[in-house]
Design a protein around this motif. Structure first.
Motif, short mmCIF file in Angstrom:
data_model
loop_
_atom_site.label_atom_id
_atom_site.label_comp_id
_atom_site.label_asym_id
_atom_site.label_seq_id
_atom_site.Cartn_x
_atom_site.Cartn_y
_atom_site.Cartn_z
N LEU A 143 37.50 54.58 -41.98
CA LEU A 143 36.42 54.96 -42.89
C LEU A 143 35.25 53.98 -42.79
O LEU A 143 34.08 54.40 -42.83
CB LEU A 143 36.93 55.06 -44.32
N LEU A 144 35.54 52.70 -42.64
CA LEU A 144 34.50 51.71 -42.45
C LEU A 144 33.75 51.96 -41.13
O LEU A 144 32.53 51.86 -41.08
CB LEU A 144 35.09 50.30 -42.47
N SER A 145 34.49 52.31 -40.09
CA SER A 145 33.86 52.63 -38.80
C SER A 145 32.96 53.85 -38.91
O SER A 145 31.86 53.87 -38.34
CB SER A 145 34.93 52.88 -37.73
N CYS A 146 33.40 54.87 -39.64
CA CYS A 146 32.58 56.07 -39.85
C CYS A 146 31.30 55.70 -40.58
O CYS A 146 30.21 56.17 -40.21
CB CYS A 146 33.35 57.12 -40.65
N TRP A 147 31.41 54.86 -41.59
CA TRP A 147 30.24 54.46 -42.35
C TRP A 147 29.27 53.65 -41.50
O TRP A 147 28.05 53.88 -41.53
CB TRP A 147 30.67 53.66 -43.58
N LEU A 148 29.78 52.71 -40.70
CA LEU A 148 28.92 51.91 -39.84
C LEU A 148 28.23 52.77 -38.79
O LEU A 148 27.04 52.58 -38.50
CB LEU A 148 29.73 50.80 -39.16
N ALA A 149 28.96 53.71 -38.20
CA ALA A 149 28.37 54.58 -37.18
C ALA A 149 27.29 55.48 -37.78
O ALA A 149 26.27 55.75 -37.15
CB ALA A 149 29.45 55.41 -36.51
N SER A 150 27.50 55.93 -39.00
CA SER A 150 26.52 56.82 -39.63
C SER A 150 25.24 56.08 -40.03
O SER A 150 24.20 56.70 -40.20
CB SER A 150 27.13 57.51 -40.85
N ARG A 151 25.32 54.77 -40.19
CA ARG A 151 24.14 53.99 -40.55
C ARG A 151 23.14 53.90 -39.41
O ARG A 151 21.97 53.59 -39.63
CB ARG A 151 24.54 52.57 -40.96
N ASN A 152 23.57 54.15 -38.17
CA ASN A 152 22.70 54.06 -37.01
C ASN A 152 22.06 55.42 -36.71
O ASN A 152 22.09 55.90 -35.58
CB ASN A 152 23.48 53.55 -35.80
N THR A 153 21.52 56.06 -37.74
CA THR A 153 20.87 57.36 -37.57
C THR A 153 19.46 57.26 -38.10
O THR A 153 19.30 56.98 -39.29
CB THR A 153 21.63 58.46 -38.33
N PRO A 154 18.45 57.46 -37.31
CA PRO A 154 18.42 57.65 -35.86
C PRO A 154 18.78 56.34 -35.15
O PRO A 154 18.56 55.26 -35.69
CB PRO A 154 16.98 58.05 -35.57
N PRO A 155 19.32 56.47 -33.94
CA PRO A 155 19.77 55.28 -33.22
C PRO A 155 18.61 54.31 -32.91
O PRO A 155 17.56 54.72 -32.46
CB PRO A 155 20.35 55.84 -31.92
N THR A 156 18.84 53.06 -33.21
CA THR A 156 17.87 52.00 -32.90
C THR A 156 18.54 50.99 -31.99
O THR A 156 19.77 50.93 -31.90
CB THR A 156 17.40 51.30 -34.18
N LEU A 157 17.73 50.18 -31.32
CA LEU A 157 18.29 49.17 -30.43
C LEU A 157 19.11 48.15 -31.22
O LEU A 157 20.19 47.75 -30.79
CB LEU A 157 17.16 48.48 -29.65
N ALA A 158 18.60 47.75 -32.37
CA ALA A 158 19.33 46.79 -33.21
C ALA A 158 20.64 47.39 -33.72
O ALA A 158 21.68 46.72 -33.75
CB ALA A 158 18.47 46.34 -34.38
N GLY A 159 20.61 48.66 -34.10
CA GLY A 159 21.82 49.33 -34.56
C GLY A 159 22.85 49.49 -33.45
O GLY A 159 24.05 49.31 -33.68
N ASN A 160 22.38 49.81 -32.25
CA ASN A 160 23.28 49.93 -31.10
C ASN A 160 23.94 48.59 -30.78
O ASN A 160 25.15 48.53 -30.53
CB ASN A 160 22.53 50.44 -29.88
N THR A 161 23.15 47.53 -30.81
CA THR A 161 23.70 46.19 -30.55
C THR A 161 24.72 45.81 -31.61
O THR A 161 25.78 45.24 -31.30
CB THR A 161 22.56 45.16 -30.50
#
Length: 135
Positions: free
Chosen positions: A19-37
């Protein structure tokens, strides 16, 4: 309470990690370079921390330890893969760099193994010497 002690195992812990992984992945919307890193680092560091924390289920009082090590091994194998794939799913470079994202999965599996192998060896040694955690 004894009925619900079965639920206090590694599966519940990995469900929380997922669930934590789902939440972290959803925060990178739209994808940014900082979010991808951040998600790349979360794959590697998160795998080590989550696997190491999984061994804390041996210290939960009231948990039946008969099959706990087997449940732990299965939960780690399924949980690490599910969490890594969910985190990787949140990464999007918008270019051909996306073809190398499974390399992060390999690094995550290897990083999780860094915590998993010593944890299993330590647990087996402690259980064989009768130094089981308190019941």
């Amino acid at each position: 309470m004894k009925r619900f002690a079965f639920l206090l195992g590694p599966e519940l812990l990995w469900l929380l990690f997922f669930l934590l992984s789902c939440w972290l992945a959803s925060r990178n919307t739209p994808p940014t370079l900082a979010g991808n890193t951040f998600l790349e680092r979360a794959c590697i560091i998160g795998a080590v921390v989550a696997v190491a924390l999984t061994f804390t289920v041996f210290f939960v009082p009231g948990v039946h330890r008969g099959w706990l090590l087997g449940r732990l091994i299965i939960a780690v194998m399924i949980g690490v893969n599910a969490c890594l794939f969910k985190l990787i799913d949140g990464i999007d470079y918008g270019s051909s760099r996306n073809s190398g994202l499974l390399g992060i999965w390999v690094y995550g599996i290897l990083a999780g193994g860094v915590a998993f192998v010593p944890g299993i060896i330590t647990t087996l040694v402690l259980l064989s010497r009768g130094m089981a955690p308190p019941k």
